[in-house]
Motif scaffolding. Sequence first.
Motif, PDB file in Angstrom:
ATOM      1  N   THR A 114     -10.687  -5.126   6.417  1.00 26.24           N
ATOM      2  CA  THR A 114      -9.308  -5.112   5.939  1.00 26.24           C
ATOM      3  C   THR A 114      -8.345  -5.711   6.953  1.00 26.24           C
ATOM      4  O   THR A 114      -8.600  -5.693   8.155  1.00 26.24           O
ATOM      5  CB  THR A 114      -8.865  -3.650   5.691  1.00 26.24           C
ATOM      6  OG1 THR A 114      -7.546  -3.630   5.183  1.00 26.24           O
ATOM      7  CG2 THR A 114      -8.884  -2.848   6.975  1.00 26.24           C
ATOM      8  N   ASP A 115      -7.228  -6.231   6.441  1.00 28.02           N
ATOM      9  CA  ASP A 115      -6.109  -6.592   7.302  1.00 28.02           C
ATOM     10  C   ASP A 115      -5.275  -5.343   7.576  1.00 28.02           C
ATOM     11  O   ASP A 115      -4.341  -5.364   8.356  1.00 28.02           O
ATOM     12  CB  ASP A 115      -5.236  -7.613   6.578  1.00 28.02           C
ATOM     13  CG  ASP A 115      -4.853  -7.076   5.225  1.00 28.02           C
ATOM     14  OD1 ASP A 115      -3.968  -6.203   5.164  1.00 28.02           O
ATOM     15  OD2 ASP A 115      -5.456  -7.474   4.209  1.00 28.02           O
ATOM     16  N   GLY A 116      -5.544  -4.254   6.891  1.00 30.56           N
ATOM     17  CA  GLY A 116      -4.801  -3.017   7.108  1.00 30.56           C
ATOM     18  C   GLY A 116      -4.563  -2.241   5.822  1.00 30.56           C
ATOM     19  O   GLY A 116      -4.966  -1.094   5.709  1.00 30.56           O
ATOM     20  N   ASN A 117      -3.955  -2.872   4.832  1.00 25.56           N
ATOM     21  CA  ASN A 117      -3.538  -2.115   3.651  1.00 25.56           C
ATOM     22  C   ASN A 117      -4.719  -1.652   2.790  1.00 25.56           C
ATOM     23  O   ASN A 117      -4.754  -0.511   2.332  1.00 25.56           O
ATOM     24  CB  ASN A 117      -2.575  -2.944   2.807  1.00 25.56           C
ATOM     25  CG  ASN A 117      -1.235  -3.118   3.502  1.00 25.56           C
ATOM     26  OD1 ASN A 117      -0.779  -2.215   4.204  1.00 25.56           O
ATOM     27  ND2 ASN A 117      -0.607  -4.272   3.332  1.00 25.56           N
ATOM     28  N   HIS A 118      -5.679  -2.544   2.563  1.00 24.50           N
ATOM     29  CA  HIS A 118      -6.849  -2.135   1.769  1.00 24.50           C
ATOM     30  C   HIS A 118      -7.640  -1.063   2.528  1.00 24.50           C
ATOM     31  O   HIS A 118      -8.149  -0.111   1.925  1.00 24.50           O
ATOM     32  CB  HIS A 118      -7.712  -3.362   1.444  1.00 24.50           C
ATOM     33  CG  HIS A 118      -9.029  -3.015   0.817  1.00 24.50           C
ATOM     34  ND1 HIS A 118      -9.120  -2.443  -0.440  1.00 24.50           N
ATOM     35  CD2 HIS A 118     -10.315  -3.123   1.276  1.00 24.50           C
ATOM     36  CE1 HIS A 118     -10.400  -2.233  -0.727  1.00 24.50           C
ATOM     37  NE2 HIS A 118     -11.138  -2.631   0.297  1.00 24.50           N
ATOM     38  N   ALA A 223      -0.498 -14.425  -2.481  1.00 20.43           N
ATOM     39  CA  ALA A 223      -1.967 -14.345  -2.419  1.00 20.43           C
ATOM     40  C   ALA A 223      -2.494 -14.371  -1.004  1.00 20.43           C
ATOM     41  O   ALA A 223      -2.016 -15.112  -0.151  1.00 20.43           O
ATOM     42  CB  ALA A 223      -2.600 -15.488  -3.208  1.00 20.43           C
ATOM     43  N   GLY A 224      -3.506 -13.519  -0.815  1.00 18.72           N
ATOM     44  CA  GLY A 224      -4.382 -13.597   0.342  1.00 18.72           C
ATOM     45  C   GLY A 224      -5.686 -14.171  -0.201  1.00 18.72           C
ATOM     46  O   GLY A 224      -5.838 -15.379  -0.349  1.00 18.72           O
ATOM     47  N   VAL A 225      -6.626 -13.285  -0.600  1.00 22.03           N
ATOM     48  CA  VAL A 225      -7.841 -13.762  -1.272  1.00 22.03           C
ATOM     49  C   VAL A 225      -7.591 -14.027  -2.756  1.00 22.03           C
ATOM     50  O   VAL A 225      -8.431 -14.595  -3.444  1.00 22.03           O
ATOM     51  CB  VAL A 225      -9.016 -12.772  -1.115  1.00 22.03           C
ATOM     52  CG1 VAL A 225      -9.364 -12.579   0.353  1.00 22.03           C
ATOM     53  CG2 VAL A 225      -8.722 -11.438  -1.786  1.00 22.03           C
ATOM     54  N   GLY A 226      -6.466 -13.545  -3.282  1.00 18.48           N
ATOM     55  CA  GLY A 226      -6.075 -13.838  -4.668  1.00 18.48           C
ATOM     56  C   GLY A 226      -6.381 -12.747  -5.681  1.00 18.48           C
ATOM     57  O   GLY A 226      -5.981 -12.862  -6.844  1.00 18.48           O
ATOM     58  N   SER A 227      -7.048 -11.657  -5.266  1.00 18.42           N
ATOM     59  CA  SER A 227      -7.411 -10.606  -6.238  1.00 18.42           C
ATOM     60  C   SER A 227      -6.166 -10.001  -6.884  1.00 18.42           C
ATOM     61  O   SER A 227      -6.128  -9.750  -8.098  1.00 18.42           O
ATOM     62  CB  SER A 227      -8.185  -9.478  -5.554  1.00 18.42           C
ATOM     63  OG  SER A 227      -9.376  -9.963  -5.015  1.00 18.42           O
ATOM     64  N   PHE A 228      -5.155  -9.763  -6.073  1.00 24.47           N
ATOM     65  CA  PHE A 228      -3.919  -9.152  -6.563  1.00 24.47           C
ATOM     66  C   PHE A 228      -3.229 -10.059  -7.600  1.00 24.47           C
ATOM     67  O   PHE A 228      -2.973  -9.655  -8.736  1.00 24.47           O
ATOM     68  CB  PHE A 228      -2.997  -8.862  -5.371  1.00 24.47           C
ATOM     69  CG  PHE A 228      -1.555  -8.702  -5.721  1.00 24.47           C
ATOM     70  CD1 PHE A 228      -1.111  -7.583  -6.405  1.00 24.47           C
ATOM     71  CD2 PHE A 228      -0.628  -9.686  -5.383  1.00 24.47           C
ATOM     72  CE1 PHE A 228       0.231  -7.438  -6.752  1.00 24.47           C
ATOM     73  CE2 PHE A 228       0.702  -9.553  -5.720  1.00 24.47           C
ATOM     74  CZ  PHE A 228       1.141  -8.432  -6.410  1.00 24.47           C
ATOM     75  N   ALA A 229      -2.956 -11.315  -7.207  1.00 22.83           N
ATOM     76  CA  ALA A 229      -2.228 -12.212  -8.113  1.00 22.83           C
ATOM     77  C   ALA A 229      -3.028 -12.451  -9.393  1.00 22.83           C
ATOM     78  O   ALA A 229      -2.468 -12.442 -10.496  1.00 22.83           O
ATOM     79  CB  ALA A 229      -1.943 -13.537  -7.408  1.00 22.83           C
ATOM     80  N   SER A 367       7.115  -6.353  -4.649  1.00 24.59           N
ATOM     81  CA  SER A 367       7.162  -6.162  -3.201  1.00 24.59           C
ATOM     82  C   SER A 367       5.967  -5.276  -2.883  1.00 24.59           C
ATOM     83  O   SER A 367       5.998  -4.066  -3.101  1.00 24.59           O
ATOM     84  CB  SER A 367       8.483  -5.507  -2.784  1.00 24.59           C
ATOM     85  OG  SER A 367       8.391  -5.216  -1.413  1.00 24.59           O
ATOM     86  N   THR A 368       4.898  -5.902  -2.400  1.00 29.44           N
ATOM     87  CA  THR A 368       3.591  -5.242  -2.346  1.00 29.44           C
ATOM     88  C   THR A 368       3.440  -4.239  -1.212  1.00 29.44           C
ATOM     89  O   THR A 368       2.481  -3.486  -1.178  1.00 29.44           O
ATOM     90  CB  THR A 368       2.479  -6.306  -2.220  1.00 29.44           C
ATOM     91  OG1 THR A 368       2.882  -7.235  -1.192  1.00 29.44           O
ATOM     92  CG2 THR A 368       2.260  -7.041  -3.524  1.00 29.44           C
ATOM     93  N   GLU A 369       4.370  -4.273  -0.253  1.00 25.96           N
ATOM     94  CA  GLU A 369       4.269  -3.315   0.860  1.00 25.96           C
ATOM     95  C   GLU A 369       5.658  -2.996   1.416  1.00 25.96           C
ATOM     96  O   GLU A 369       6.601  -3.781   1.258  1.00 25.96           O
ATOM     97  CB  GLU A 369       3.396  -3.874   1.989  1.00 25.96           C
ATOM     98  CG  GLU A 369       3.989  -5.095   2.681  1.00 25.96           C
ATOM     99  CD  GLU A 369       3.161  -5.633   3.847  1.00 25.96           C
ATOM    100  OE1 GLU A 369       2.169  -4.999   4.242  1.00 25.96           O
ATOM    101  OE2 GLU A 369       3.526  -6.702   4.375  1.00 25.96           O
TER     102      GLU A 369
HETATM  103  C1  PLP Z   1       0.895  -6.196   1.171  1.00 26.53           C
HETATM  104  C2  PLP Z   1      -0.064  -7.140   0.552  1.00 26.53           C
HETATM  105  N1  PLP Z   1       0.389  -8.009  -0.346  1.00 26.53           N
HETATM  106  C3  PLP Z   1      -0.430  -8.895  -0.942  1.00 26.53           C
HETATM  107  C4  PLP Z   1      -1.768  -8.939  -0.623  1.00 26.53           C
HETATM  108  C5  PLP Z   1      -2.626  -9.988  -1.255  1.00 26.53           C
HETATM  109  O1  PLP Z   1      -3.705  -9.491  -1.994  1.00 26.53           O
HETATM  110  P1  PLP Z   1      -5.006 -10.381  -2.183  1.00 26.53           P
HETATM  111  O2  PLP Z   1      -5.709 -10.446  -0.866  1.00 26.53           O
HETATM  112  O3  PLP Z   1      -5.764  -9.688  -3.241  1.00 26.53           O
HETATM  113  O4  PLP Z   1      -4.537 -11.739  -2.579  1.00 26.53           O
HETATM  114  C6  PLP Z   1      -2.281  -8.037   0.317  1.00 26.53           C
HETATM  115  C7  PLP Z   1      -3.693  -8.032   0.680  1.00 26.53           C
HETATM  116  O5  PLP Z   1      -4.151  -7.339   1.566  1.00 26.53           O
HETATM  117  C8  PLP Z   1      -1.403  -7.123   0.928  1.00 26.53           C
HETATM  118  O6  PLP Z   1      -1.829  -6.238   1.848  1.00 26.53           O
END
Ligand code: PLP
Length: 384
Positions: A114-118, A223-229, A367-369
Amino acid sequence: MTDIKLISNPFRDDKYTARLSSDDCIKFHKSLPDYSSSPLVDLYELSENLNLKSLQIKDESKRFNLNAFKSLGASYAMAKIIVSQVGNDQLDLDFNSIMQHKNATKEMTFATATDGNHGRAVAWSAEIFGCKAIVYLPEGTSRHRISAIESHGANAVVTELNYDETVEYAARMADENNWILIQDTSWKDYEDIPRDIMIGYQTMIHELSSDHFIWPTHVFMQAGVGSFAASIFDAFCNIDRPRPKFILVEPHGAACYFESIQVGDGKPHTVKKLDTLMAGLCCGTPSIIAWDIIKQTADYFVICDDGIALDAMKQMAEKKSDDQSIVSGESGAVTTGIIEKICSNPKYSNYLDVLGLDDSSSIFCISTEGDTNPDLYNQALGRQ
Ligand SMILES: Cc1ncc(COP(=O)(O)O)c(C=O)c1O
């Protein structure tokens, strides 16, 4: 270097049909302790100043008091694994039903990178279900992210690797130790768990049906890996309303989607050198499930400098008008930052035309975090 770049998607498919959607995710999340829907914030004044009809932001800093949306994915996927491992076909996907099987859950160990949040989401999910968790982090992870993971009783291990390498390492360690890998990205032959994580994220869209939600013309997702978007785009495609324009946003320094689209062979590619302050988006390899969805649904791909996210963190925090303030971290604020810049800086007026943004446009972002890295947050706000 330009601070914002935009390209259109030659692979978009009008006939895309939703493939992730499941209604049991919101029912499951409602069964968890302390569940509540995250707030939907309507930034009236900002939208007026930007000559937009509306700008609505879902504030995930409030999610289960964990400061990010990620718990929705980890908890849902972990619950599905527990139910399948307990081997009871009759067991409901429901917190109280799972808690009848504490003897089994205490024997389970989940591992992730993880980068932290997951990682915090996996640690929290393991804590509530009574399992163990081991979380691997890339080098340079902020101390706050590490202690947030440890606060849920998980073992946090900081590696000397970057994010992509840490994912490979966690997979190897899980394999060698017979732990269950719960990763929020997919690759060949590792798809079921990341797919469930993506389904879990869709609770955010299910929740909108009980809000005063203005159906958007434009949806900007980071997007990071894109799962969220991908999960959000897919959820919108599952609703029988006019399909909004989908815009995928990445940092310049970790733009694996933008770069892959530019290569033009329709395949995902890895960006080797990663350099961005947006820790949640600092990923070099697209998830294969997400790539397939984003390739078919996204209208545009946008990249920007870190400065755009830092400016937006400050702007969202400072209450200069009747608009509600939002505590938004670097990966959470970037989409609002892009919109603000495109709509207010004459340098980007051609992007307004390309995206079709005007006073009839209603924009939706998440706003994801919140302030998951308080040092950086305070710095962005000029507090230190
Ligand atoms: C705060 C936040 N926003 C957006 C994302 C992006 O999610 P993904 O990696 O599924 O694209 C992450 C991923 O860790 C995240 O921590």
